[in-house]
Design an enzyme around this catalytic site. Structure first.
Site, PDB file in Angstrom:
ATOM      1  N   HIS A 113       0.983  -1.366   0.109  1.00  0.00           N
ATOM      2  CA  HIS A 113       0.068  -0.117  -0.450  1.00  0.00           C
ATOM      3  C   HIS A 113       1.005   0.914   0.055  1.00  0.00           C
ATOM      4  O   HIS A 113       1.904   1.525   0.665  1.00  0.00           O
ATOM      5  CB  HIS A 113      -0.921  -0.193   0.772  1.00  0.00           C
ATOM      6  CG  HIS A 113      -1.619   0.921   1.345  1.00  0.00           C
ATOM      7  ND1 HIS A 113      -3.250   1.393   0.747  1.00  0.00           N
ATOM      8  CD2 HIS A 113      -1.955   1.964   1.311  1.00  0.00           C
ATOM      9  CE1 HIS A 113      -3.466   2.288   0.836  1.00  0.00           C
ATOM     10  NE2 HIS A 113      -2.355   3.359   1.367  1.00  0.00           N
ATOM     11  N   ASP A 145      -6.030  -8.867   6.474  1.00  0.00           N
ATOM     12  CA  ASP A 145      -7.386  -9.445   7.234  1.00  0.00           C
ATOM     13  C   ASP A 145      -8.568  -9.087   6.302  1.00  0.00           C
ATOM     14  O   ASP A 145      -7.927  -8.584   5.187  1.00  0.00           O
ATOM     15  CB  ASP A 145      -7.330  -8.928   8.697  1.00  0.00           C
ATOM     16  CG  ASP A 145      -7.213  -7.016   9.014  1.00  0.00           C
ATOM     17  OD1 ASP A 145      -7.584  -6.533   7.629  1.00  0.00           O
ATOM     18  OD2 ASP A 145      -7.475  -6.824   9.707  1.00  0.00           O
ATOM     19  N   GLY A 147      -9.905  -6.589   6.896  1.00  0.00           N
ATOM     20  CA  GLY A 147     -10.545  -4.764   6.649  1.00  0.00           C
ATOM     21  C   GLY A 147      -9.826  -4.595   6.237  1.00  0.00           C
ATOM     22  O   GLY A 147      -8.845  -5.152   4.853  1.00  0.00           O
TER      23      GLY A 147
HETATM   24  C1  GRF Z   1       0.703   0.667  -6.003  1.00  0.00           C
HETATM   25  O1  GRF Z   1       0.791   1.545  -5.276  1.00  0.00           O
HETATM   26  C2  GRF Z   1       0.484  -0.554  -4.658  1.00  0.00           C
HETATM   27  O2  GRF Z   1       1.117   0.411  -3.540  1.00  0.00           O
HETATM   28  C3  GRF Z   1      -0.950  -0.184  -4.355  1.00  0.00           C
HETATM   29  O3  GRF Z   1      -1.628  -0.260  -6.201  1.00  0.00           O
HETATM   30  C4  GRF Z   1      -0.555   0.473  -6.952  1.00  0.00           C
HETATM   31  C5  GRF Z   1      -0.144  -0.519  -8.308  1.00  0.00           C
HETATM   32  O4  GRF Z   1       0.424  -0.527  -8.754  1.00  0.00           O
HETATM   33  N1  GRF Z   1      -1.898  -1.555  -3.924  1.00  0.00           N
HETATM   34  P1  GRF Z   1       1.405  -1.624 -10.124  1.00  0.00           P
HETATM   35  O5  GRF Z   1      -0.210  -2.055 -10.118  1.00  0.00           O
HETATM   36  O6  GRF Z   1       2.324  -2.578  -8.548  1.00  0.00           O
HETATM   37  O7  GRF Z   1       2.019  -0.589 -10.368  1.00  0.00           O
END
Ligand code: GRF
Length: 213
Positions: A113, A145, A147
Protein backbone atom coordinates in the site's frame (compact mmCIF):
# COMPACT_ATOMS: atom_id res chain seq x y z
CA UNK A 1 20.69 -23.87 2.98
CA UNK A 2 17.60 -25.04 1.14
CA UNK A 3 16.91 -24.60 -2.52
CA UNK A 4 13.16 -24.79 -1.99
CA UNK A 5 11.22 -21.98 -3.55
CA UNK A 6 7.79 -21.04 -2.33
CA UNK A 7 5.00 -21.00 -4.92
CA UNK A 8 3.24 -17.63 -4.96
CA UNK A 9 0.27 -16.13 -6.76
CA UNK A 10 0.32 -12.43 -7.64
CA UNK A 11 -3.05 -10.72 -7.95
CA UNK A 12 -3.25 -7.51 -9.96
CA UNK A 13 -5.80 -5.17 -11.51
CA UNK A 14 -3.64 -2.84 -13.62
CA UNK A 15 -0.09 -1.79 -14.42
CA UNK A 16 1.65 -4.56 -12.52
CA UNK A 17 4.93 -2.86 -11.67
CA UNK A 18 5.02 -4.50 -8.23
CA UNK A 19 4.47 -7.88 -9.88
CA UNK A 20 7.43 -7.05 -12.14
CA UNK A 21 9.54 -6.13 -9.12
CA UNK A 22 8.76 -9.47 -7.45
CA UNK A 23 9.56 -11.28 -10.69
CA UNK A 24 12.84 -9.37 -10.97
CA UNK A 25 13.83 -10.18 -7.39
CA UNK A 26 13.20 -13.87 -8.06
CA UNK A 27 15.22 -13.77 -11.28
CA UNK A 28 18.10 -12.10 -9.46
CA UNK A 29 18.06 -14.75 -6.74
CA UNK A 30 16.97 -12.30 -4.03
CA UNK A 31 13.64 -13.99 -3.29
CA UNK A 32 13.26 -17.77 -2.83
CA UNK A 33 9.88 -17.94 -4.53
CA UNK A 34 8.38 -18.86 -7.87
CA UNK A 35 5.37 -17.21 -9.44
CA UNK A 36 2.90 -19.98 -10.26
CA UNK A 37 0.03 -17.65 -11.15
CA UNK A 38 -0.56 -14.04 -12.12
CA UNK A 39 -4.26 -13.35 -11.84
CA UNK A 40 -6.16 -10.24 -12.81
CA UNK A 41 -9.77 -9.31 -12.29
CA UNK A 42 -9.45 -6.92 -15.25
CA UNK A 43 -8.90 -8.42 -18.71
CA UNK A 44 -7.11 -5.34 -20.05
CA UNK A 45 -4.62 -5.03 -17.18
CA UNK A 46 -1.19 -4.19 -18.63
CA UNK A 47 0.44 -6.44 -16.05
CA UNK A 48 -1.35 -9.57 -17.26
CA UNK A 49 -0.12 -8.98 -20.80
CA UNK A 50 3.41 -8.61 -19.51
CA UNK A 51 3.10 -11.77 -17.41
CA UNK A 52 1.96 -13.67 -20.50
CA UNK A 53 4.90 -12.36 -22.50
CA UNK A 54 7.21 -13.69 -19.77
CA UNK A 55 5.66 -17.12 -20.19
CA UNK A 56 4.08 -17.14 -16.75
CA UNK A 57 0.83 -18.92 -15.99
CA UNK A 58 -1.91 -16.28 -16.03
CA UNK A 59 -5.64 -16.14 -15.40
CA UNK A 60 -8.24 -13.45 -15.90
CA UNK A 61 -11.25 -13.74 -13.63
CA UNK A 62 -13.39 -10.71 -14.45
CA UNK A 63 -15.06 -9.17 -11.45
CA UNK A 64 -17.39 -7.13 -13.63
CA UNK A 65 -20.42 -9.25 -14.42
CA UNK A 66 -19.30 -11.98 -12.01
CA UNK A 67 -22.53 -11.76 -10.04
CA UNK A 68 -21.75 -11.64 -6.36
CA UNK A 69 -18.41 -11.02 -4.71
CA UNK A 70 -18.67 -14.54 -3.28
CA UNK A 71 -19.08 -16.04 -6.75
CA UNK A 72 -16.05 -14.12 -8.00
CA UNK A 73 -13.95 -15.21 -5.05
CA UNK A 74 -14.84 -18.86 -5.56
CA UNK A 75 -13.34 -18.66 -9.04
CA UNK A 76 -10.27 -16.80 -7.84
CA UNK A 77 -9.74 -19.39 -5.13
CA UNK A 78 -10.04 -22.21 -7.63
CA UNK A 79 -7.29 -20.66 -9.76
CA UNK A 80 -5.02 -20.15 -6.78
CA UNK A 81 -5.53 -23.66 -5.45
CA UNK A 82 -5.15 -25.25 -8.87
CA UNK A 83 -1.86 -23.40 -9.34
CA UNK A 84 -0.65 -24.66 -5.96
CA UNK A 85 0.21 -21.22 -4.58
CA UNK A 86 1.11 -21.12 -0.89
CA UNK A 87 1.30 -17.33 -0.65
CA UNK A 88 -0.84 -14.67 -2.30
CA UNK A 89 0.65 -11.27 -3.06
CA UNK A 90 -1.83 -8.51 -3.78
CA UNK A 91 -0.12 -6.01 -6.06
CA UNK A 92 -2.54 -3.30 -7.03
CA UNK A 93 -5.48 -5.71 -6.78
CA UNK A 94 -8.44 -3.39 -6.41
CA UNK A 95 -10.79 -5.78 -4.64
CA UNK A 96 -11.49 -6.06 -0.95
CA UNK A 97 -11.29 -9.71 0.07
CA UNK A 98 -14.05 -11.25 2.16
CA UNK A 99 -13.45 -12.72 5.61
CA UNK A 100 -14.10 -16.19 4.15
CA UNK A 101 -11.44 -15.75 1.49
CA UNK A 102 -8.90 -14.42 3.99
CA UNK A 103 -9.65 -17.29 6.37
CA UNK A 104 -8.89 -19.79 3.60
CA UNK A 105 -5.27 -18.54 3.50
CA UNK A 106 -4.54 -17.57 7.11
CA UNK A 107 -1.59 -15.16 7.33
CA UNK A 108 -0.59 -16.11 3.80
CA UNK A 109 -1.89 -13.04 1.96
CA UNK A 110 0.24 -9.91 1.62
CA UNK A 111 -0.63 -6.48 0.31
CA UNK A 112 1.42 -3.44 -0.61
CA UNK A 113 0.00 0.00 0.00
CA UNK A 114 1.43 3.41 -0.95
CA UNK A 115 1.23 5.13 2.43
CA UNK A 116 2.53 4.65 5.95
CA UNK A 117 -0.40 2.74 7.38
CA UNK A 118 -2.51 3.19 9.40
CA UNK A 119 -2.49 6.66 7.81
CA UNK A 120 -4.35 6.95 4.52
CA UNK A 121 -5.87 3.56 3.75
CA UNK A 122 -7.95 3.18 0.58
CA UNK A 123 -7.48 4.94 -2.75
CA UNK A 124 -5.94 8.25 -3.93
CA UNK A 125 -3.67 8.17 -0.94
CA UNK A 126 -0.84 10.36 -2.24
CA UNK A 127 -3.29 13.22 -2.72
CA UNK A 128 -4.76 12.56 0.71
CA UNK A 129 -1.27 12.65 2.24
CA UNK A 130 -0.47 15.94 0.47
CA UNK A 131 -3.82 17.45 1.44
CA UNK A 132 -3.16 16.53 5.04
CA UNK A 133 0.25 18.20 4.89
CA UNK A 134 2.34 15.24 6.03
CA UNK A 135 6.12 15.71 5.74
CA UNK A 136 6.84 12.00 5.47
CA UNK A 137 4.86 9.42 3.56
CA UNK A 138 5.94 6.03 2.27
CA UNK A 139 4.71 2.52 1.72
CA UNK A 140 3.66 -0.49 3.74
CA UNK A 141 3.60 -4.24 3.23
CA UNK A 142 1.09 -5.92 5.51
CA UNK A 143 -0.63 -9.21 6.05
CA UNK A 144 -4.20 -9.06 4.84
CA UNK A 145 -7.20 -9.34 7.10
CA UNK A 146 -10.82 -8.71 6.18
CA UNK A 147 -10.52 -4.94 6.71
CA UNK A 148 -9.34 -2.22 4.36
CA UNK A 149 -5.50 -2.05 4.47
CA UNK A 150 -5.71 -2.99 8.14
CA UNK A 151 -3.71 -6.19 8.73
CA UNK A 152 -0.46 -6.61 10.70
CA UNK A 153 2.44 -4.62 9.26
CA UNK A 154 5.46 -6.54 7.95
CA UNK A 155 7.57 -3.68 6.61
CA UNK A 156 7.53 0.02 5.81
CA UNK A 157 9.69 2.52 3.92
CA UNK A 158 9.58 6.26 4.50
CA UNK A 159 9.61 8.81 1.69
CA UNK A 160 10.06 12.51 2.35
CA UNK A 161 7.48 14.87 0.89
CA UNK A 162 9.10 17.71 -1.09
CA UNK A 163 7.61 21.17 -1.31
CA UNK A 164 7.06 20.94 -5.06
CA UNK A 165 5.40 17.52 -4.92
CA UNK A 166 2.09 16.69 -6.49
CA UNK A 167 0.42 13.32 -6.17
CA UNK A 168 2.18 12.01 -9.28
CA UNK A 169 5.73 12.95 -8.25
CA UNK A 170 5.26 11.71 -4.70
CA UNK A 171 3.67 8.53 -6.02
CA UNK A 172 6.65 7.86 -8.30
CA UNK A 173 9.16 8.09 -5.46
CA UNK A 174 6.97 5.93 -3.24
CA UNK A 175 6.64 3.36 -6.03
CA UNK A 176 10.44 3.03 -6.27
CA UNK A 177 10.47 2.13 -2.58
CA UNK A 178 7.53 -0.23 -3.00
CA UNK A 179 9.46 -2.23 -5.56
CA UNK A 180 12.28 -2.89 -3.08
CA UNK A 181 10.11 -3.26 -0.02
CA UNK A 182 7.77 -5.93 -1.39
CA UNK A 183 10.50 -8.43 -2.20
CA UNK A 184 12.34 -7.65 1.06
CA UNK A 185 9.24 -8.16 3.20
CA UNK A 186 8.16 -11.35 1.48
CA UNK A 187 11.71 -12.64 1.58
CA UNK A 188 11.89 -12.14 5.34
CA UNK A 189 8.61 -13.98 5.84
CA UNK A 190 9.78 -16.87 3.68
CA UNK A 191 13.25 -17.24 5.17
CA UNK A 192 13.00 -16.22 8.83
CA UNK A 193 11.07 -17.43 11.83
CA UNK A 194 8.23 -15.04 12.63
CA UNK A 195 5.08 -14.86 14.65
CA UNK A 196 2.28 -12.45 15.36
CA UNK A 197 1.74 -11.04 18.84
CA UNK A 198 -1.27 -8.78 18.98
CA UNK A 199 -0.88 -6.72 15.85
CA UNK A 200 2.91 -7.04 15.76
CA UNK A 201 4.79 -9.22 13.32
CA UNK A 202 7.89 -10.29 15.24
CA UNK A 203 10.87 -11.85 13.53
CA UNK A 204 13.20 -14.27 15.25
CA UNK A 205 12.58 -17.32 17.43
CA UNK A 206 9.83 -17.20 20.06
CA UNK A 207 10.80 -15.46 23.29
CA UNK A 208 10.78 -18.65 25.37
CA UNK A 209 13.24 -20.25 22.95
CA UNK A 210 15.69 -17.33 23.18
CA UNK A 211 18.89 -17.56 25.13
CA UNK A 212 19.20 -15.19 28.06
CA UNK A 213 21.22 -12.08 27.17
C1 GRF B 1 0.81 0.48 -5.97
O1 GRF B 1 1.02 1.82 -5.61
C2 GRF B 1 0.39 -0.32 -4.77
O2 GRF B 1 0.96 0.12 -3.59
C3 GRF B 1 -1.11 -0.08 -4.74
O3 GRF B 1 -1.51 -0.07 -6.08
C4 GRF B 1 -0.40 0.34 -6.89
C5 GRF B 1 -0.21 -0.72 -7.91
O4 GRF B 1 0.79 -0.39 -8.83
N1 GRF B 1 -1.78 -1.10 -3.96
P1 GRF B 1 1.34 -1.52 -9.81
O5 GRF B 1 0.13 -2.09 -10.55
O6 GRF B 1 2.03 -2.55 -8.99
O7 GRF B 1 2.27 -0.81 -10.74
Amino acid sequence: MTSRTTPIAVLISGRGSNFEALYGAIREGRLPARIVLVLSNVATAAGIEHARSLGLHTAVVPSRGAGSRAAHEVRVREEIERAGAEWICLAGYLRLLSADFVAAFPNRILNIHPSLLPSFPGLDVQQAALDHGVRISGCTVHLVDAGLDSGPIVGQRAVEVRSGDDAASLGRRILQQEHELYADALGRLLTQAWRIEGRRVLFGPAANARKAD
